[in-house]
Scaffold this active site. Structure first.
Site, PDB file in Angstrom:
ATOM      1  N   HIS A 185       0.774  -4.772 -11.253  1.00 25.88           N
ATOM      2  CA  HIS A 185       0.319  -4.589 -10.052  1.00 25.88           C
ATOM      3  C   HIS A 185       0.627  -5.855  -9.492  1.00 25.88           C
ATOM      4  O   HIS A 185       1.183  -5.662  -8.624  1.00 25.88           O
ATOM      5  CB  HIS A 185      -0.880  -4.207  -9.691  1.00 25.88           C
ATOM      6  CG  HIS A 185      -1.381  -3.285  -9.035  1.00 25.88           C
ATOM      7  ND1 HIS A 185      -0.790  -2.392  -9.096  1.00 25.88           N
ATOM      8  CD2 HIS A 185      -1.721  -3.562  -7.391  1.00 25.88           C
ATOM      9  CE1 HIS A 185      -1.239  -1.473  -7.343  1.00 25.88           C
ATOM     10  NE2 HIS A 185      -2.252  -2.130  -6.518  1.00 25.88           N
ATOM     11  N   LYS A 228      -1.828   8.417  -5.623  1.00 26.76           N
ATOM     12  CA  LYS A 228      -3.407   8.619  -6.235  1.00 26.76           C
ATOM     13  C   LYS A 228      -3.731   9.823  -4.782  1.00 26.76           C
ATOM     14  O   LYS A 228      -3.595   9.562  -3.830  1.00 26.76           O
ATOM     15  CB  LYS A 228      -4.113   7.270  -5.121  1.00 26.76           C
ATOM     16  CG  LYS A 228      -4.102   6.090  -6.430  1.00 26.76           C
ATOM     17  CD  LYS A 228      -5.010   5.053  -5.679  1.00 26.76           C
ATOM     18  CE  LYS A 228      -4.976   4.008  -6.560  1.00 26.76           C
ATOM     19  NZ  LYS A 228      -5.883   2.445  -5.824  1.00 26.76           N
ATOM     20  N   TYR A 247      -0.338  -8.361   3.320  1.00 31.00           N
ATOM     21  CA  TYR A 247       0.885  -8.967   2.838  1.00 31.00           C
ATOM     22  C   TYR A 247       0.605  -9.564   4.196  1.00 31.00           C
ATOM     23  O   TYR A 247       1.746 -10.608   3.396  1.00 31.00           O
ATOM     24  CB  TYR A 247       1.777  -7.952   2.760  1.00 31.00           C
ATOM     25  CG  TYR A 247       1.394  -7.299   1.478  1.00 31.00           C
ATOM     26  CD1 TYR A 247       1.010  -7.944  -0.228  1.00 31.00           C
ATOM     27  CD2 TYR A 247       0.967  -5.769   1.409  1.00 31.00           C
ATOM     28  CE1 TYR A 247       1.316  -6.342  -1.185  1.00 31.00           C
ATOM     29  CE2 TYR A 247       0.749  -4.657   0.306  1.00 31.00           C
ATOM     30  CZ  TYR A 247       0.615  -5.494  -1.022  1.00 31.00           C
ATOM     31  OH  TYR A 247      -0.108  -5.296  -2.272  1.00 31.00           O
ATOM     32  N   ARG A 277       3.169   1.957  -9.093  1.00 26.21           N
ATOM     33  CA  ARG A 277       1.370   1.946  -9.822  1.00 26.21           C
ATOM     34  C   ARG A 277       1.857   1.855 -10.764  1.00 26.21           C
ATOM     35  O   ARG A 277       2.954   2.790 -11.243  1.00 26.21           O
ATOM     36  CB  ARG A 277       0.900   2.510  -9.107  1.00 26.21           C
ATOM     37  CG  ARG A 277       0.436   2.400  -7.769  1.00 26.21           C
ATOM     38  CD  ARG A 277      -1.145   3.175  -6.922  1.00 26.21           C
ATOM     39  NE  ARG A 277      -1.467   3.305  -5.783  1.00 26.21           N
ATOM     40  CZ  ARG A 277      -0.607   3.598  -4.914  1.00 26.21           C
ATOM     41  NH1 ARG A 277      -0.492   4.592  -5.079  1.00 26.21           N
ATOM     42  NH2 ARG A 277      -1.983   3.492  -3.462  1.00 26.21           N
ATOM     43  N   ARG A 290       4.159  -4.942  -7.697  1.00 29.26           N
ATOM     44  CA  ARG A 290       4.137  -4.572  -6.669  1.00 29.26           C
ATOM     45  C   ARG A 290       3.485  -5.229  -5.280  1.00 29.26           C
ATOM     46  O   ARG A 290       4.056  -4.721  -4.116  1.00 29.26           O
ATOM     47  CB  ARG A 290       3.168  -3.077  -6.809  1.00 29.26           C
ATOM     48  CG  ARG A 290       2.314  -1.940  -5.559  1.00 29.26           C
ATOM     49  CD  ARG A 290       1.486  -1.464  -6.144  1.00 29.26           C
ATOM     50  NE  ARG A 290       0.719  -0.731  -5.037  1.00 29.26           N
ATOM     51  CZ  ARG A 290       0.940   0.558  -4.373  1.00 29.26           C
ATOM     52  NH1 ARG A 290       2.941   1.104  -4.705  1.00 29.26           N
ATOM     53  NH2 ARG A 290       0.402   0.921  -3.505  1.00 29.26           N
ATOM     54  N   HIS A 334       0.386   3.436   0.840  1.00 30.36           N
ATOM     55  CA  HIS A 334      -1.464   3.012   1.186  1.00 30.36           C
ATOM     56  C   HIS A 334      -1.494   4.504   2.163  1.00 30.36           C
ATOM     57  O   HIS A 334      -1.092   4.786   3.270  1.00 30.36           O
ATOM     58  CB  HIS A 334      -1.663   2.018   2.269  1.00 30.36           C
ATOM     59  CG  HIS A 334      -0.881   0.578   0.239  1.00 30.36           C
ATOM     60  ND1 HIS A 334      -0.441  -0.499   1.683  1.00 30.36           N
ATOM     61  CD2 HIS A 334      -1.541   0.857  -0.363  1.00 30.36           C
ATOM     62  CE1 HIS A 334      -0.537  -1.374   0.181  1.00 30.36           C
ATOM     63  NE2 HIS A 334      -0.930  -0.639  -0.561  1.00 30.36           N
TER      64      HIS A 334
END
Length: 315
Positions: free
Chosen positions: A258, A188, A293, A164, A261, A284
């Site tokens: 992004h 995150k 994806y 990120r 990514r 994630h």
């Protein structure tokens, strides 16, 4: 409630180590709720909450207004005043987080927003770049200056490890293991993970960090990526440079860092990497986030099939 708003923002900043971007969003969203509740209680409008100055003497705002019905009315007003579904969902998420904080600190007996659902968003599939487009983007920085080496290195790391933009800017020199080709990433919510780098990315990173012009301006001795003043590079600076390289290569202006990514995640999947591994590499929390994806990969396969099948070419 006002003191509780500020206590919550302080908790996010000091205990959760939330980014400035996250804090600004929470501050803006809770200010919006505050404004609505003030109208409900016939109070005069007051200034929005501030991350820098909480000395304003706000009139009392009772927790008795913080009800499920009022939260629903607030969200309805947001929709009727043409706020996007994404914004409304974000504001509901902020309210739920604030309410959980209040319950935990015994300010209210239960979370009035817990069972409220936000507007459903249409599933938007990310559009990945082709490998050729990635190479064109990487070739865009001019290498006659240290900033060109830096930007090439940034692009290599984005594609090498699926980072990120906030993880790139937070990267420190101590987070890099050149011998093992690994990066220590803080993602995150303070979640940490180890991600590999390609040999190409490692070489560009070494070239950038050892560049003599980098050492001559360095003021932040921890940060990996520096601006021209020798301080830690910001996400805004990366976005601005990224748009310049898109313009130079003729790629769509809707592409963001992004997007790379999304691109590497799709390329990993197309080359046989399993979803669980992709989830771990991207950081994630839920495998459901990574599953998107598979839809992107199938969409691309269908497009290639339609464009190359002999029956379609005969039409």
């Amino acid at each position: 409630m006002i003191t509780s708003f500020y206590a919550f923002l302080d908790y996010l900043k000091n205990m959760k180590a939330s980014s400035l971007h996250t804090l600004r969003n929470y501050c803006m969203d809770l200010s919006s709720l505050k404004c609505f509740l003030e109208k409900k209680s016939d109070l005069s409008p007051t200034p929005p909450l501030s991350l820098h100055d909480n000395t304003y003497d706000y009139p009392p705002l009772s927790f008795s207004l913080f009800t499920k019905d009022n939260i629903r009315l607030y969200l309805l007003e947001q929709i009727q005043t043409h706020h996007s579904k994404r914004t409304v969902r974000r504001r509901l998420s902020a309210i739920k987080s604030f309410a959980r904080f209040c319950v935990k600190n015994q300010l209210i007996p239960e979370n009035p927003a817990e069972m409220i659902r936000g507007p459903r968003l249409p599933q938007e599939l990310p559009s990945p770049l082709t490998y050729e487009q990635v190479l064109a983007l990487m070739a865009a920085p001019e290498l006659d200056k240290v900033t060109g080496f830096r930007d090439r290195c940034l692009l290599e790391l984005f594609y090498s490890s699926g980072l990120r933009i906030s993880e790139i800017t937070a990267l420190n020199r101590a987070d890099i293991d050149f011998q093992s080709h690994l990066l220590h990433i803080r993602g995150k919510g303070k979640k940490e993970r180890i991600v590999p780098m390609t040999k190409v990315a490692v070489q560009w990173l070494q070239d950038y960090l050892n560049h003599p012009d980098r050492a001559s301006v360095e003021q932040d001795h921890q940060a990996c990526f520096l601006n021209r003043f020798g301080k830690r590079l910001s996400t805004r600076s990366i976005d601005r440079k990224f748009q310049q390289y898109l313009l130079k290569t003729g790629l769509s202006g809707s592409i963001t860092p992004h997007t790379i990514r999304h691109t590497i995640a799709t390329h990993w999947l197309e080359r046989g990497m399993d979803l669980k591994t992709i989830q771990l590499l991207l950081g994630h929390t839920s495998l459901e986030t990574t599953t998107i994806y598979t839809h992107v990969s199938m969409k691309l396969k269908k497009q290639i099939h339609d464009e190359t099948h002999p029956h379609n070419l005969e039409e």
